[in-house]
Design a protein around this motif. Sequence first.
Motif, PDB file in Angstrom:
ATOM      1  N   VAL A 216       0.861  22.341  -4.031  1.00  0.00           N
ATOM      2  CA  VAL A 216      -0.490  22.469  -3.483  1.00  0.00           C
ATOM      3  C   VAL A 216      -1.349  21.313  -3.984  1.00  0.00           C
ATOM      4  N   THR A 217      -1.937  20.571  -3.041  1.00  0.00           N
ATOM      5  CA  THR A 217      -2.847  19.477  -3.370  1.00  0.00           C
ATOM      6  C   THR A 217      -4.240  19.888  -2.956  1.00  0.00           C
ATOM      7  N   GLU A 218      -5.091  20.216  -3.925  1.00  0.00           N
ATOM      8  CA  GLU A 218      -6.389  20.808  -3.613  1.00  0.00           C
ATOM      9  C   GLU A 218      -7.352  19.843  -2.942  1.00  0.00           C
ATOM     10  N   ASN A 219      -7.237  18.551  -3.230  1.00  0.00           N
ATOM     11  CA  ASN A 219      -8.152  17.567  -2.645  1.00  0.00           C
ATOM     12  C   ASN A 219      -7.373  16.373  -2.124  1.00  0.00           C
ATOM     13  N   PRO A 220      -6.691  16.522  -0.968  1.00  0.00           N
ATOM     14  CA  PRO A 220      -5.904  15.408  -0.430  1.00  0.00           C
ATOM     15  C   PRO A 220      -6.781  14.195  -0.114  1.00  0.00           C
ATOM     16  N   VAL A 221      -6.244  13.008  -0.382  1.00  0.00           N
ATOM     17  CA  VAL A 221      -6.972  11.760  -0.131  1.00  0.00           C
ATOM     18  C   VAL A 221      -6.085  10.844   0.698  1.00  0.00           C
ATOM     19  N   PRO A 222      -6.618  10.331   1.844  1.00  0.00           N
ATOM     20  CA  PRO A 222      -7.919  10.681   2.435  1.00  0.00           C
ATOM     21  C   PRO A 222      -7.911  12.112   2.984  1.00  0.00           C
ATOM     22  N   ASP A 223      -9.088  12.690   3.065  1.00  0.00           N
ATOM     23  CA  ASP A 223      -9.193  14.082   3.472  1.00  0.00           C
ATOM     24  C   ASP A 223      -9.018  14.209   4.985  1.00  0.00           C
ATOM     25  N   PRO A 224      -7.951  14.874   5.447  1.00  0.00           N
ATOM     26  CA  PRO A 224      -7.738  15.032   6.891  1.00  0.00           C
ATOM     27  C   PRO A 224      -8.737  15.985   7.545  1.00  0.00           C
ATOM     28  N   CYS A 225      -9.522  16.691   6.710  1.00  0.00           N
ATOM     29  CA  CYS A 225     -10.517  17.628   7.237  1.00  0.00           C
ATOM     30  C   CYS A 225     -11.936  17.095   7.079  1.00  0.00           C
ATOM     31  N   ALA A 226     -12.074  15.793   6.895  1.00  0.00           N
ATOM     32  CA  ALA A 226     -13.390  15.195   6.626  1.00  0.00           C
ATOM     33  C   ALA A 226     -14.383  15.460   7.746  1.00  0.00           C
ATOM     34  N   ALA A 227     -13.899  15.636   8.977  1.00  0.00           N
ATOM     35  CA  ALA A 227     -14.808  15.887  10.098  1.00  0.00           C
ATOM     36  C   ALA A 227     -15.595  17.183   9.923  1.00  0.00           C
ATOM     37  N   PHE A 228     -15.083  18.092   9.085  1.00  0.00           N
ATOM     38  CA  PHE A 228     -15.776  19.359   8.839  1.00  0.00           C
ATOM     39  C   PHE A 228     -16.784  19.258   7.700  1.00  0.00           C
ATOM     40  N   GLY A 229     -16.923  18.093   7.102  1.00  0.00           N
ATOM     41  CA  GLY A 229     -17.830  17.937   5.977  1.00  0.00           C
ATOM     42  C   GLY A 229     -17.089  18.076   4.666  1.00  0.00           C
ATOM     43  N   PRO A 230     -17.790  17.946   3.543  1.00  0.00           N
ATOM     44  CA  PRO A 230     -17.146  18.018   2.229  1.00  0.00           C
ATOM     45  C   PRO A 230     -16.581  19.402   1.945  1.00  0.00           C
ATOM     46  N   ARG A 231     -15.489  19.422   1.214  1.00  0.00           N
ATOM     47  CA  ARG A 231     -14.890  20.702   0.837  1.00  0.00           C
ATOM     48  C   ARG A 231     -15.785  21.461  -0.143  1.00  0.00           C
ATOM     49  N   HIS A 232     -16.447  20.733  -1.004  1.00  0.00           N
ATOM     50  CA  HIS A 232     -17.303  21.356  -2.013  1.00  0.00           C
ATOM     51  C   HIS A 232     -18.673  20.696  -1.944  1.00  0.00           C
TER      52      HIS A 232
END
Length: 266
Positions: A216-232
């Motif tokens: 499990v990688t909690e903060n993948p880089v680059p973030d493939p979900c960046a379009a949804f805004g920051p995770r935190h």
Amino acid sequence: MIKILSAVTPILAATGLAACHTTPAPDSGFLVSYAGMEAPRGPGHASIRQRRDDDASDAVRSVFLEPALFAPRVGDELSPTERSMVLHEVDRQICFEVSERFSLASAPTHEAARVRTAVVRLHPTGRAGSAFSAAAGFFVPVVNLRVPGATGGIAVESEMLEAGTGRQIGAVSWARNAQVVGMDTPSLSRVGDALQMAEPMGDAVGDAFATRAREVTENPVPDPCAAFGPRHDIGRAAAGIAVNLVTGLYSPEVSGTGAPAPMPGE
């Protein structure tokens, strides 16, 4: 104050300070198959049924996430904006959790497994009941007291299908209703409860599709979900907590759930 406390007393008596159990959502027909789905062991307020082919799951290297949708006749009473908020938050939370376990493909490919998701039940949050609950919370601050019949909830079905064959690798049926007595925060938004429950729903989807052997990688880089805004988003989280402390209510607009984060300058 006396009137509020006298109204709260029957609620406490009726519930016995016990948690409400969520009724499982009936099979909607959205999933390819419901065979072999079982409830995982362990406590929890949500109703969960799931199945997974561990060998097939471990063989998956990339996943394409199809946008979530509403099952027929589900959420018809909601406005287009409310429906969009729910789907956005469901997509957001599933993206965050699945991307921590699998590489995400930006488009469908013959090598990528597919994840498809539907909201199969949605109970709107009662605005009047939430306002009363917020007022009662000033006098009984230890727990949130919700008016029976005014609590909202959401049920989601999601599955991972094998690339090429379309065979079901894993599936999960997840449902949760806000509790009459508990920690579920009332909201003046009709989708307030559904939005708050999207995060644990996403956790359940990620856990259902991946075995414990997968890193499990909690903060993948680059973030493939960046379009949804920051995770935190610490700023929005703090603002949401502040509003809750002052009003006793959950505000999706302040907390940043259910809508894309504003771009700089907007």
